[in-house]
Design a protein around this motif. Structure first.
Motif, PDB file in Angstrom:
ATOM      1  N   TYR A 111     -37.185  -9.838  18.218  1.00 16.78           N
ATOM      2  CA  TYR A 111     -35.940  -9.084  18.330  1.00 16.78           C
ATOM      3  C   TYR A 111     -35.974  -8.192  19.567  1.00 16.78           C
ATOM      4  CZ  TYR A 111     -35.333 -10.221  13.346  1.00 16.78           C
ATOM      5  OH  TYR A 111     -35.193 -10.862  12.139  1.00 16.78           O
TER       6      TYR A 111
ATOM      7  N   PHE B  77     -30.649  -4.529  14.518  1.00 15.20           N
ATOM      8  CA  PHE B  77     -31.273  -5.831  14.737  1.00 15.20           C
ATOM      9  C   PHE B  77     -30.215  -6.921  14.795  1.00 15.20           C
ATOM     10  CE2 PHE B  77     -35.873  -5.296  13.972  1.00 15.20           C
ATOM     11  CZ  PHE B  77     -35.909  -4.004  13.517  1.00 15.20           C
ATOM     12  N   GLY B  78     -30.308  -7.805  15.814  1.00 16.99           N
ATOM     13  CA  GLY B  78     -29.516  -9.023  15.817  1.00 16.99           C
ATOM     14  C   GLY B  78     -30.287 -10.101  15.080  1.00 16.99           C
ATOM     15  N   LYS B  79     -30.000 -11.361  15.405  1.00 14.47           N
ATOM     16  CA  LYS B  79     -30.708 -12.456  14.749  1.00 14.47           C
ATOM     17  C   LYS B  79     -32.005 -12.827  15.450  1.00 14.47           C
ATOM     18  CE  LYS B  79     -26.615 -14.501  12.624  1.00 14.47           C
ATOM     19  NZ  LYS B  79     -25.839 -15.739  12.396  1.00 14.47           N
TER      20      LYS B  79
ATOM     21  N   LEU C 216     -36.828  -3.544   3.332  1.00 16.65           N
ATOM     22  CA  LEU C 216     -37.903  -3.067   4.199  1.00 16.65           C
ATOM     23  C   LEU C 216     -37.775  -1.569   4.437  1.00 16.65           C
ATOM     24  CD1 LEU C 216     -37.597  -6.097   6.477  1.00 16.65           C
ATOM     25  CD2 LEU C 216     -39.802  -5.378   5.595  1.00 16.65           C
TER      26      LEU C 216
ATOM     27  N   TYR D  20     -43.702  -3.581  15.827  1.00 13.00           N
ATOM     28  CA  TYR D  20     -43.365  -3.096  17.171  1.00 13.00           C
ATOM     29  C   TYR D  20     -44.251  -3.796  18.202  1.00 13.00           C
ATOM     30  CZ  TYR D  20     -43.779   0.019  21.208  1.00 13.00           C
ATOM     31  OH  TYR D  20     -43.856   0.528  22.476  1.00 13.00           O
TER      32      TYR D  20
ATOM     33  N   GLN E  48     -41.103 -10.393  13.893  1.00  8.15           N
ATOM     34  CA  GLN E  48     -41.229 -10.482  12.450  1.00  8.15           C
ATOM     35  C   GLN E  48     -41.787 -11.860  12.096  1.00  8.15           C
ATOM     36  OE1 GLN E  48     -37.573 -10.181  10.170  1.00  8.15           O
ATOM     37  NE2 GLN E  48     -38.668  -9.372   8.399  1.00  8.15           N
TER      38      GLN E  48
ATOM     39  N   SER F 159     -41.533 -13.456   6.215  1.00  8.21           N
ATOM     40  CA  SER F 159     -41.713 -12.695   4.976  1.00  8.21           C
ATOM     41  C   SER F 159     -42.570 -11.445   5.129  1.00  8.21           C
ATOM     42  CB  SER F 159     -42.298 -13.587   3.868  1.00  8.21           C
ATOM     43  OG  SER F 159     -41.367 -14.588   3.514  1.00  8.21           O
ATOM     44  N   GLN F 160     -42.689 -10.944   6.351  1.00 15.63           N
ATOM     45  CA  GLN F 160     -43.388  -9.675   6.576  1.00 15.63           C
ATOM     46  C   GLN F 160     -42.431  -8.668   7.211  1.00 15.63           C
ATOM     47  OE1 GLN F 160     -47.088 -10.076   8.686  1.00 15.63           O
ATOM     48  NE2 GLN F 160     -47.634 -11.970   7.628  1.00 15.63           N
ATOM     49  N   GLY F 161     -42.857  -7.415   7.289  1.00 17.67           N
ATOM     50  CA  GLY F 161     -42.069  -6.410   7.976  1.00 17.67           C
ATOM     51  C   GLY F 161     -42.172  -6.586   9.483  1.00 17.67           C
ATOM     52  N   PRO F 162     -41.146  -6.194  10.232  1.00 21.15           N
ATOM     53  CA  PRO F 162     -41.218  -6.283  11.690  1.00 21.15           C
ATOM     54  C   PRO F 162     -42.358  -5.449  12.258  1.00 21.15           C
ATOM     55  CG  PRO F 162     -38.951  -5.962  10.976  1.00 21.15           C
ATOM     56  CD  PRO F 162     -39.833  -5.761   9.773  1.00 21.15           C
TER      57      PRO F 162
ATOM     58  N   PHE G 213     -43.160  -0.567  10.043  1.00 25.17           N
ATOM     59  CA  PHE G 213     -42.559  -1.139   8.845  1.00 25.17           C
ATOM     60  C   PHE G 213     -43.593  -1.428   7.769  1.00 25.17           C
ATOM     61  CE2 PHE G 213     -38.121  -2.085   9.842  1.00 25.17           C
ATOM     62  CZ  PHE G 213     -38.100  -1.841  11.208  1.00 25.17           C
ATOM     63  N   GLY G 214     -43.136  -1.324   6.526  1.00 22.09           N
ATOM     64  CA  GLY G 214     -43.936  -1.752   5.397  1.00 22.09           C
ATOM     65  C   GLY G 214     -43.831  -3.245   5.194  1.00 22.09           C
TER      66      GLY G 214
ATOM     67  N   ARG H 201     -39.167  -7.968  -2.164  1.00 26.97           N
ATOM     68  CA  ARG H 201     -38.131  -8.999  -2.345  1.00 26.97           C
ATOM     69  C   ARG H 201     -37.533  -8.824  -3.733  1.00 26.97           C
ATOM     70  NH1 ARG H 201     -36.937 -12.925   0.928  1.00 26.97           N
ATOM     71  NH2 ARG H 201     -38.907 -12.686   2.070  1.00 26.97           N
TER      72      ARG H 201
ATOM     73  N   TYR I 224     -39.437  -6.078  19.013  1.00 26.78           N
ATOM     74  CA  TYR I 224     -40.164  -6.175  17.752  1.00 26.78           C
ATOM     75  C   TYR I 224     -40.298  -7.666  17.423  1.00 26.78           C
ATOM     76  CZ  TYR I 224     -39.553  -1.227  16.553  1.00 26.78           C
ATOM     77  OH  TYR I 224     -39.614   0.149  16.528  1.00 26.78           O
TER      78      TYR I 224
END
Lengths: 116, 114
Positions: free
Chosen positions: B87, B104-106, A90, B46, B38, B41-44, A107-108, A112, B36
């Motif tokens: 997050y 970032f944590g989990k 990312l 804000y 997520q 399968s995408q970017g985080p 973020f973009g 993968r 944030y």
């Protein structure tokens, strides 16, 4: 529309090959970042750049390299030295101006990468 | 940056308020709280941030306790599209420039039930 683009969305490579991931932004942001995400985990910082022609290592820079020749672009090269390159990568950007009190990152969509 | 503790997962019924807690007991005076999310399968993305006052925007509200050792993100009317990993991050913000990366944590996997 302003935003961050990463291409391609999916990338496949053979072990031992270097591969470069693209990241472009038209938000006029100064700072750019690369993160790696493994399944079920949070993001980890690879490299970041606050201004053109300058960049710093993040927490897991080994086996990666970057360049920042233009404000809009921050490509990441995954070298053959990276032992476990398969991951979700990312890219992000943020404003980095003196006097600004917050730096939310944008973020973009991510790339993968699968290495076999 | 200070570490945060979040529940691994939470469920919430569609249309109800989702309240996501975060503990950051070692937060320093110059550290902000950021949230944030997520989607798979995408970017985080804000959501919101704050220093010590409660904050609200079009997405959510952030409630920070007076001692700043914990906070709660509130999604007032959760929809199925709010299912995501959330997050909570605390970080120093340098007003003189020098932005660095996020830790970032989990996170919390929030599942909105129909």
């Amino acid at each position: 529309d302003g935003g961050i683009t990463q291409s391609p969305k999916y990338l496949f490579r053979k072990e031992g090959q270097n591969v470069t991931l693209s990241c472009e932004q038209n938000l006029n942001h100064d700072a750019m970042y690369w993160y790696r995400q493994d399944p079920g985990q949070g993001l980890r910082l690879i490299y970041y750049s606050q201004i053109v022609n300058d960049f710093q290592k993040g927490d897991i820079a080994e086996g990666y390299s970057v360049s920042r020749e233009k404000k809009e672009s921050f490509p990441l090269t995954v070298t053959s030295a990276q032992k476990n390159p398969t991951a979700f990568y990312l890219c992000a950007s943020s404003i980095n101006s003196e006097g600004r009190a917050s730096y939310e990152q944008y973020f973009g969509p991510g790339t993968r990468l699968t290495v076999t | 940056d200070a570490k945060t503790t979040q529940p691994t997962s939470m469920d919430c019924a569609e249309g109800r308020a989702a309240n996501l807690p975060c503990n950051h007991s070692t937060i320093s005076g110059n550290e902000y709280v950021y949230w944030y999310r997520q989607i798979h399968s995408q970017g985080p993305q804000y959501i919101i941030h704050g220093l010590k006052n409660n904050e609200t925007n079009e997405m959510a509200s952030l409630i920070i306790t007076e001692d700043r050792k914990s906070s709660t993100l509130i999604l007032p009317h959760a929809t199925l599209r709010d299912t995501a990993v959330y997050y909570c991050i605390v970080r120093v913000v340098y007003s003189g420039g020098g932005a660095d990366g996020l830790t970032f944590g989990k996170g919390t996997h929030l599942i909105i039930q129909p």
